[in-house]
Scaffold this active site. Structure first.
Site, PDB file in Angstrom:
ATOM      1  N   HIS A 121       5.098   2.509  -1.715  1.00  0.00           N
ATOM      2  CA  HIS A 121       3.804   2.422  -1.196  1.00  0.00           C
ATOM      3  C   HIS A 121       3.373   1.384  -1.848  1.00  0.00           C
ATOM      4  O   HIS A 121       3.478   1.066  -2.962  1.00  0.00           O
ATOM      5  CB  HIS A 121       3.212   3.790  -1.237  1.00  0.00           C
ATOM      6  CG  HIS A 121       1.903   4.042  -0.687  1.00  0.00           C
ATOM      7  ND1 HIS A 121       0.662   3.469  -1.254  1.00  0.00           N
ATOM      8  CD2 HIS A 121       1.396   4.583   0.252  1.00  0.00           C
ATOM      9  CE1 HIS A 121      -0.407   3.916  -0.475  1.00  0.00           C
ATOM     10  NE2 HIS A 121       0.068   4.266   0.736  1.00  0.00           N
ATOM     11  N   ASP A 198       6.201   8.466  -8.528  1.00  0.00           N
ATOM     12  CA  ASP A 198       5.101   8.703  -7.370  1.00  0.00           C
ATOM     13  C   ASP A 198       5.432   9.917  -6.853  1.00  0.00           C
ATOM     14  O   ASP A 198       6.405   9.612  -5.734  1.00  0.00           O
ATOM     15  CB  ASP A 198       4.807   7.430  -6.938  1.00  0.00           C
ATOM     16  CG  ASP A 198       3.609   7.565  -5.637  1.00  0.00           C
ATOM     17  OD1 ASP A 198       3.607   8.721  -5.297  1.00  0.00           O
ATOM     18  OD2 ASP A 198       3.542   6.543  -4.977  1.00  0.00           O
ATOM     19  N   GLN A 201       4.366  12.027  -2.044  1.00  0.00           N
ATOM     20  CA  GLN A 201       5.014  12.764  -0.747  1.00  0.00           C
ATOM     21  C   GLN A 201       5.878  13.839  -1.083  1.00  0.00           C
ATOM     22  O   GLN A 201       6.111  14.591  -0.241  1.00  0.00           O
ATOM     23  CB  GLN A 201       5.720  11.505  -0.011  1.00  0.00           C
ATOM     24  CG  GLN A 201       4.858  10.407   0.626  1.00  0.00           C
ATOM     25  CD  GLN A 201       3.882  11.071   1.698  1.00  0.00           C
ATOM     26  OE1 GLN A 201       3.953  12.122   2.468  1.00  0.00           O
ATOM     27  NE2 GLN A 201       2.721  10.183   1.843  1.00  0.00           N
ATOM     28  N   LYS A 224      -2.654  16.006  -0.238  1.00  0.00           N
ATOM     29  CA  LYS A 224      -1.463  16.078   0.501  1.00  0.00           C
ATOM     30  C   LYS A 224      -1.053  17.329   0.140  1.00  0.00           C
ATOM     31  O   LYS A 224       0.096  17.747   0.977  1.00  0.00           O
ATOM     32  CB  LYS A 224      -0.568  14.836   0.018  1.00  0.00           C
ATOM     33  CG  LYS A 224      -0.926  13.607   0.393  1.00  0.00           C
ATOM     34  CD  LYS A 224       0.133  12.393   0.376  1.00  0.00           C
ATOM     35  CE  LYS A 224      -0.461  11.089   0.055  1.00  0.00           C
ATOM     36  NZ  LYS A 224      -1.054  10.461   1.542  1.00  0.00           N
ATOM     37  N   CYS A 362       1.391   1.217   4.809  1.00  0.00           N
ATOM     38  CA  CYS A 362       1.211   0.744   3.375  1.00  0.00           C
ATOM     39  C   CYS A 362       2.299   0.707   2.652  1.00  0.00           C
ATOM     40  O   CYS A 362       2.420   0.801   1.360  1.00  0.00           O
ATOM     41  CB  CYS A 362       0.085   1.702   2.381  1.00  0.00           C
ATOM     42  SG  CYS A 362      -1.373   2.032   3.482  1.00  0.00           S
TER      43      CYS A 362
HETATM   44  N1  C6P Z   1       0.180   7.520   1.578  1.00  0.00           N
HETATM   45  C1  C6P Z   1       0.325   7.768   3.996  1.00  0.00           C
HETATM   46  O1  C6P Z   1      -0.174   7.804   5.204  1.00  0.00           O
HETATM   47  P1  C6P Z   1      -3.846   8.199  -2.332  1.00  0.00           P
HETATM   48  O2  C6P Z   1      -4.476   7.382  -1.414  1.00  0.00           O
HETATM   49  O3  C6P Z   1      -4.153   7.930  -3.930  1.00  0.00           O
HETATM   50  O4  C6P Z   1      -4.087   9.734  -2.544  1.00  0.00           O
HETATM   51  O5  C6P Z   1      -2.124   8.080  -2.293  1.00  0.00           O
HETATM   52  C2  C6P Z   1      -1.499   6.835  -2.298  1.00  0.00           C
HETATM   53  C3  C6P Z   1      -0.104   6.960  -1.994  1.00  0.00           C
HETATM   54  C4  C6P Z   1       0.913   6.915  -3.054  1.00  0.00           C
HETATM   55  N2  C6P Z   1       2.122   6.850  -3.007  1.00  0.00           N
HETATM   56  C5  C6P Z   1       2.562   7.397  -1.860  1.00  0.00           C
HETATM   57  C6  C6P Z   1       4.065   7.721  -1.538  1.00  0.00           C
HETATM   58  C7  C6P Z   1       1.795   7.569  -0.717  1.00  0.00           C
HETATM   59  O6  C6P Z   1       2.296   8.335   0.428  1.00  0.00           O
HETATM   60  C8  C6P Z   1       0.291   7.619  -0.794  1.00  0.00           C
HETATM   61  C9  C6P Z   1      -0.586   7.795   0.177  1.00  0.00           C
HETATM   62  C10 C6P Z   1      -0.580   7.980   2.962  1.00  0.00           C
HETATM   63  O7  C6P Z   1       1.305   7.440   3.898  1.00  0.00           O
HETATM   64  C11 C6P Z   1      -1.729   7.193   3.206  1.00  0.00           C
HETATM   65  S1  C6P Z   1      -1.817   5.403   2.941  1.00  0.00           S
END
Ligand code: C6P
Length: 404
Positions: A121, A198, A201, A224, A362
């Site tokens: 991401h 990270d 997910q 999430k 993203c």
């Molecule tokens: N992905 C998706 O629709 P935040 O925004 O900080 O809570 O998470 C960011 C983020 C970082 N790493 C991974 C693997 C992610 O999937 C995400 C967030 C969402 O896939 C929103 S872009």
């Protein structure tokens, strides 16, 4: 066996309609829905003990502080961290990664290398590019194959004495691939490199054991995991967090301040400047309780069933191509319909009350690899049903008929 009918009653949002149709929510990888058990905790906080924490001698402040610190303990226990001070409360995954990337630049010099995976991401790419610019470090990429899996033999080749840090997601948000993080961590450690995983997910679907993984840093977002937005956690091994400089300066992260010099507070407060998302942190704890009450073994096996069902049914549609075909996958199906733009498919599905995400998610390098502008992504949670997947399949067939 999960009682899905009962579970769905915990989520008030499922009683609403979208565009006159019952809501089918398949955008769980973007954010999950919130059960009453978590909503009630949020209402209780603002109704009964809203106060700033770690600062007041008055009862409300102490009550809020206790509840907030209890949440940290729940997070520690859930992820099996050795110490509660290894859990830093953040605003989410992005914040956690930036915190580490910012501090890590003080450990790097020109000629050092850091490794990122091709499946990341943007949150786990851009902060490291910024770090490389600052420190003169070289960013190298672990490539992927057509199934959307990282190529471990290439990873082995990329690692060297120059490698200082590896950052990789546990599960890809765009494709659902579950990465072999234990292998990645152990191999990196054999070269003396640290690893940041990270887990944004992964945490909605499985329960990582951080001590067993022996990972150096692990990040996640509450939203999430059936929790609220704007809160998350960074786990860091004590030895790393002690060495890492603070990310932000401000109130509550200090031991002593004079105009000549400031000394910093102990962990975890060194990294928690300013008033945090107190209610969010407490609700994050409640969300973890909720997920554990459902049970991760049951979540994993039910979501796998949903994934297999959706993959089989969607694959029967002529001209539909699924991206991300690893055997090790979580409940995400990313697909395109012939040359039809994913936004058009998503817009038609929305008219039928079906929420999916469309676009590059993203994760533009993944789309570039497949030479596509984006995909339609249906991501399932434990509260989804096969009937909802049937509705998606019908919706996709209609979209195809309308757009071809
Ligand atoms: N992905 C998706 O629709 P935040 O925004 O900080 O809570 O998470 C960011 C983020 C970082 N790493 C991974 C693997 C992610 O999937 C995400 C967030 C969402 O896939 C929103 S872009």
């Amino acid at each position: 066996m999960l009682n899905i009918e009962n579970i769905r009653k915990d989520f008030p949002i499922f009683s609403r309609k979208v565009n006159g149709k019952p809501l089918v929510y398949f955008d769980n990888a973007a954010t999950s829905q919130t059960p009453t058990q978590v909503i009630d905790v949020i209402v209780d906080y603002y109704s009964n003990y809203n106060a700033n924490i770690h600062r007041g001698v008055h009862s409300l402040s102490q009550e809020a502080t206790d509840k907030y610190e209890q949440a940290r303990l729940k997070i520690q226990k859930h992820f099996n961290a050795k110490h509660s001070h290894e859990i830093i409360m953040t605003s989410g995954t992005t914040h956690g990664i930036n915190l580490v990337a910012n501090g890590f630049s003080s450990f790097l010099k020109k000629g050092d290398e850091v490794l990122v995976s091709a499946l990341e991401h943007h949150s786990n790419i851009v902060p490291w590019q910024m770090l490389c610019e600052r420190s003169g470090t070289t960013l190298r990429v672990i490539p992927m194959n057509q199934d959307g899996e990282l190529i471990m033999s290439e990873y082995d080749q990329l690692l060297s004495e120059k490698t200082k840090l590896v950052f990789v997601n546990h599960i890809s948000n765009a494709l659902g691939t579950i990465n072999p993080i234990k292998y990645i961590i152990d191999k990196a450690h054999s070269f003396g490199a640290a690893v940041l995983v990270d887990g944004a997910q992964a945490c909605p679907h499985l329960k990582p054991d951080l001590q067993q993984l022996d990972v150096d840093f692990y990040v996640a977002s509450a939203h999430k995991m059936c929790g609220p937005t704007g809160v998350g956690m960074l786990y860091g091994k004590e030895e790393w967090l002690k060495k890492l400089p603070p990310y932000q300066g401000g109130g509550e992260m200090i031991a002593e301040v004079t105009f000549e010099k400031t000394t910093y507070a102990d962990l975890p407060h060194k990294f928690e400047a300013g008033t945090p998302n107190i209610c969010g942190g407490i609700a994050f704890g409640a969300a973890i309780d909720y997920l554990n009450h459902i049970g991760f073994d049951a979540i994993e096996s039910y979501e796998h069933e949903l994934l297999e069902y959706a993959t089989e049914k969607l694959s029967e549609i002529d001209g539909l191509k699924i991206y991300g075909t690893s055997k090790h996958k979580t409940s995400v199906v990313s697909f395109n319909l012939e040359e039809i733009h994913p936004y058009d498919v998503g817009t038609i599905l929305d008219k039928m009350g079906i929420a999916v995400r469309t676009g590059h998610h993203c994760a533009q390098p993944i789309m570039d690899y497949f030479k596509i502008p984006g995909t339609v992504r249906a991501s399932f949670a434990f509260y989804n049903t096969k009937q909802e997947i049937d509705a998606l399949v019908e919706g996709v067939k209609k979209a195809k008929a309308m757009l071809s």
